[in-house]
Design a protein around this motif. Structure first.
Motif, mmCIF file in Angstrom:
data_model
loop_
_atom_site.group_PDB
_atom_site.id
_atom_site.type_symbol
_atom_site.label_atom_id
_atom_site.label_comp_id
_atom_site.label_asym_id
_atom_site.label_seq_id
_atom_site.Cartn_x
_atom_site.Cartn_y
_atom_site.Cartn_z
ATOM 1 N N GLU A 41 0.839 -1.194 0.000
ATOM 2 C CA GLU A 41 0.000 0.000 0.000
ATOM 3 C C GLU A 41 0.878 1.249 0.000
ATOM 4 O OE1 GLU A 41 -2.908 -0.131 3.142
ATOM 5 O OE2 GLU A 41 -3.300 -2.272 2.794
ATOM 6 N N THR A 42 0.425 2.273 -0.686
ATOM 7 C CA THR A 42 1.137 3.546 -0.742
ATOM 8 C C THR A 42 0.559 4.479 0.315
ATOM 9 O OG1 THR A 42 1.474 3.284 -3.130
ATOM 10 C CG2 THR A 42 1.751 5.499 -2.215
ATOM 11 N N PRO A 43 1.382 5.060 1.174
ATOM 12 C CA PRO A 43 0.860 6.036 2.138
ATOM 13 C C PRO A 43 0.092 7.148 1.423
ATOM 14 C CG PRO A 43 3.146 5.491 2.639
ATOM 15 C CD PRO A 43 2.838 4.863 1.308
ATOM 16 N N ILE A 44 -0.972 7.606 2.039
ATOM 17 C CA ILE A 44 -1.837 8.597 1.388
ATOM 18 C C ILE A 44 -1.037 9.824 0.963
ATOM 19 C CG2 ILE A 44 -3.789 10.148 1.726
ATOM 20 C CD1 ILE A 44 -5.018 8.035 3.538
ATOM 21 N N GLU A 45 -0.124 10.272 1.817
ATOM 22 C CA GLU A 45 0.635 11.481 1.496
ATOM 23 C C GLU A 45 1.556 11.297 0.299
ATOM 24 O OE1 GLU A 45 2.852 9.380 4.901
ATOM 25 O OE2 GLU A 45 0.773 9.710 4.253
ATOM 26 N N GLU A 46 1.793 10.061 -0.121
ATOM 27 C CA GLU A 46 2.666 9.802 -1.268
ATOM 28 C C GLU A 46 1.895 9.421 -2.535
ATOM 29 O OE1 GLU A 46 5.612 6.912 -0.189
ATOM 30 O OE2 GLU A 46 6.140 7.952 1.678
ATOM 31 N N LEU A 47 0.579 9.358 -2.459
ATOM 32 C CA LEU A 47 -0.219 9.007 -3.632
ATOM 33 C C LEU A 47 -0.140 10.094 -4.698
ATOM 34 C CD1 LEU A 47 -3.465 7.582 -1.968
ATOM 35 C CD2 LEU A 47 -1.798 6.280 -3.304
ATOM 36 N N PRO A 48 -0.103 9.723 -5.971
ATOM 37 C CA PRO A 48 -0.184 10.730 -7.032
ATOM 38 C C PRO A 48 -1.492 11.519 -6.934
ATOM 39 C CG PRO A 48 0.487 8.590 -7.915
ATOM 40 C CD PRO A 48 0.065 8.353 -6.503
ATOM 41 N N ASP A 49 -1.446 12.771 -7.365
ATOM 42 C CA ASP A 49 -2.634 13.627 -7.268
ATOM 43 C C ASP A 49 -3.839 13.031 -7.989
ATOM 44 O OD1 ASP A 49 -1.089 15.423 -5.857
ATOM 45 O OD2 ASP A 49 -0.693 16.721 -7.587
ATOM 46 N N ASP A 50 -3.601 12.367 -9.122
ATOM 47 C CA ASP A 50 -4.732 11.854 -9.900
ATOM 48 C C ASP A 50 -5.301 10.553 -9.341
ATOM 49 O OD1 ASP A 50 -2.613 10.226 -10.578
ATOM 50 O OD2 ASP A 50 -2.908 10.360 -12.752
ATOM 51 N N VAL A 51 -4.704 10.043 -8.266
ATOM 52 C CA VAL A 51 -5.196 8.817 -7.633
ATOM 53 C C VAL A 51 -6.032 9.122 -6.393
ATOM 54 C CG1 VAL A 51 -4.442 6.673 -6.480
ATOM 55 C CG2 VAL A 51 -3.293 7.440 -8.559
ATOM 56 N N ILE A 52 -5.828 10.286 -5.783
ATOM 57 C CA ILE A 52 -6.495 10.635 -4.535
ATOM 58 C C ILE A 52 -8.011 10.502 -4.641
ATOM 59 C CG2 ILE A 52 -7.069 12.579 -3.027
ATOM 60 C CD1 ILE A 52 -4.473 11.485 -2.265
ATOM 61 N N GLY A 53 -8.576 10.882 -5.773
ATOM 62 C CA GLY A 53 -10.027 10.812 -5.941
ATOM 63 C C GLY A 53 -10.588 9.417 -5.804
ATOM 64 N N SER A 54 -9.751 8.413 -6.002
ATOM 65 C CA SER A 54 -10.204 7.027 -5.901
ATOM 66 C C SER A 54 -10.229 6.518 -4.465
ATOM 67 C CB SER A 54 -9.317 6.116 -6.759
ATOM 68 O OG SER A 54 -9.438 6.446 -8.123
ATOM 69 N N LEU A 55 -10.007 7.431 -3.511
ATOM 70 C CA LEU A 55 -10.197 7.113 -2.095
ATOM 71 C C LEU A 55 -11.542 7.619 -1.573
ATOM 72 C CD1 LEU A 55 -6.744 8.030 -0.491
ATOM 73 C CD2 LEU A 55 -7.728 5.740 -0.715
ATOM 74 N N LEU A 56 -12.221 8.445 -2.360
ATOM 75 C CA LEU A 56 -13.397 9.155 -1.875
ATOM 76 C C LEU A 56 -14.689 8.389 -2.130
ATOM 77 C CD1 LEU A 56 -12.434 12.727 -3.140
ATOM 78 C CD2 LEU A 56 -11.870 11.642 -0.952
ATOM 79 N N ALA A 57 -15.691 8.706 -1.334
ATOM 80 C CA ALA A 57 -17.018 8.142 -1.552
ATOM 81 C C ALA A 57 -17.563 8.603 -2.897
ATOM 82 C CB ALA A 57 -17.959 8.569 -0.432
ATOM 83 N N SER A 58 -18.451 7.796 -3.488
ATOM 84 C CA SER A 58 -19.106 8.159 -4.736
ATOM 85 C C SER A 58 -20.543 7.630 -4.709
ATOM 86 C CB SER A 58 -18.321 7.605 -5.943
ATOM 87 O OG SER A 58 -18.104 6.211 -5.834
ATOM 88 N N ARG A 59 -21.262 7.840 -5.778
ATOM 89 C CA ARG A 59 -22.700 7.566 -5.802
ATOM 90 C C ARG A 59 -23.052 6.179 -5.269
ATOM 91 N NH1 ARG A 59 -26.974 5.590 -5.709
ATOM 92 N NH2 ARG A 59 -28.746 5.776 -7.122
ATOM 93 N N TYR A 60 -22.366 5.152 -5.728
ATOM 94 C CA TYR A 60 -22.692 3.781 -5.346
ATOM 95 C C TYR A 60 -21.741 3.223 -4.279
ATOM 96 C CZ TYR A 60 -25.781 3.688 -9.402
ATOM 97 O OH TYR A 60 -26.781 3.956 -10.310
ATOM 98 N N CYS A 61 -20.759 3.995 -3.870
ATOM 99 C CA CYS A 61 -19.732 3.501 -2.950
ATOM 100 C C CYS A 61 -19.695 4.393 -1.719
ATOM 101 C CB CYS A 61 -18.372 3.477 -3.658
ATOM 102 S SG CYS A 61 -18.326 2.419 -5.124
#
Length: 289
Positions: free
Chosen positions: A91-111
């Motif tokens: 796993e990659t620490p959150i602070e080291e994630l690429p900017d374009d990957v951060i959004g894939s940690l967030l809640a969304s319509r079905y998740c």
């Protein structure tokens, strides 16, 4: 390996209706296409393609009143290798994630990560981080849900799938994505073609499939909570946060689905097979996802 794939989809509209299809083979695989028809419509209708924020190719039509049919057929080259496995991927620490990957940690319509966060940590908080944790999530979802086309419901969320314990491939993907995000592992939704290549034929009619990708060790890896084994011959169509971002068809007005046929098979193993061997399904839907 050569894979033949394509679709025939027909809808009925009570009036001229703007429609967006997300059915193009993803740009990552365009170089592998050996032969293809153009996207055919009946009646013939102008269209144009644009790229959405996730890099998917989307096609815009104005579907006429009455019946409207979309057809496509192609042959694509594939390595014939199963999905990549890397048991050492961490796993990659959150602070080291690429900017374009951060959004894939967030809640969304079905998740809805807020609904399942405590459950996820109770289930997987003690699981070794990295590949083992994502695989444990895929195992859990695979065992938790029962698959059946009759369970399809386009409004079902990950939390509802967990409670109801049934679903189709998109529900398996949504639940696994949500549990990964709850554990601070970026995850995204993928749909595309997946035929019965290298596995016993499934008696159920072929369809587009949904699976998910998790970001581990600095790259995206494929996981499939429904089948839960590495598979051969996946052809990605689109990626997004969840099915909201990548419906196969989205209409801006009412329509009914009258025909839905998909084919995907190894070309050499079915030299005399007709272009499709699916079935017709009729439903009422604003969004086919």
């Amino acid at each position: 390996m050569l894979i033949r794939l394509g679709y025939e989809i027909a809808i009925e509209c009570p009036q001229p209706t703007p429609v967006i299809s997300v059915l193009e083979i993803h740009k990552d695989r365009q170089k592998d296409i050996k032969r293809q028809t153009r996207v055919l419509t009946s009646p013939s209708t102008p269209s144009h393609v644009y790229e959405d924020r996730y890099g998917n190719s989307c096609r815009r039509f104005l579907a006429p009143a009455g019946g409207f049919r979309i057809l496509y057929d192609a042959v694509i080259e594939d390595s014939g290798e199963p999905d990549e496995t890397n048991l050492q991927a961490g796993e990659t620490p959150i602070e080291e994630l690429p900017d374009d990957v951060i959004g894939s940690l967030l809640a969304s319509r079905y998740c809805e990560t807020d609904h399942l966060g405590n459950l996820a940590w109770n289930l997987f908080g003690q699981t070794p981080a990295g590949w083992a944790r994502v695989q444990a999530i895929a195992d859990y979802v695979h065992d938790r849900l029962s698959f059946g086309y009759g369970y399809a419901r386009h409004t079902r969320t990950a939390a509802q799938a967990h409670e109801e314990r049934v679903g189709v491939c998109r529900d398996f993907a949504h639940l696994a994505i949500t549990l990964c995000r709850c554990m601070n592992i970026p995850a995204r939704y993928v749909n595309g073609y997946l035929g019965d290549i290298g596995v016993p034929p499934d008696p159920a009619p072929m369809d587009f499939n949904a699976w998910f990708e998790a970001f581990l060790g600095g790259k995206w890896y494929t996981f499939d909570a429904r089948h839960n084994v590495p598979r051969i011959g996946r052809v990605v169509v689109a990626r997004g946060r969840d099915a909201t971002d990548v419906p196969l068809l989205h209409s801006f007005g009412p329509h009914s689905l009258t025909t839905f046929k998909v084919w995907t098979y190894e070309q050499e193993s079915h030299p005399a097979k007709p272009p499709y061997h699916g079935v017709d399904r009729t439903v009422g839907a604003h969004m086919i996802a």
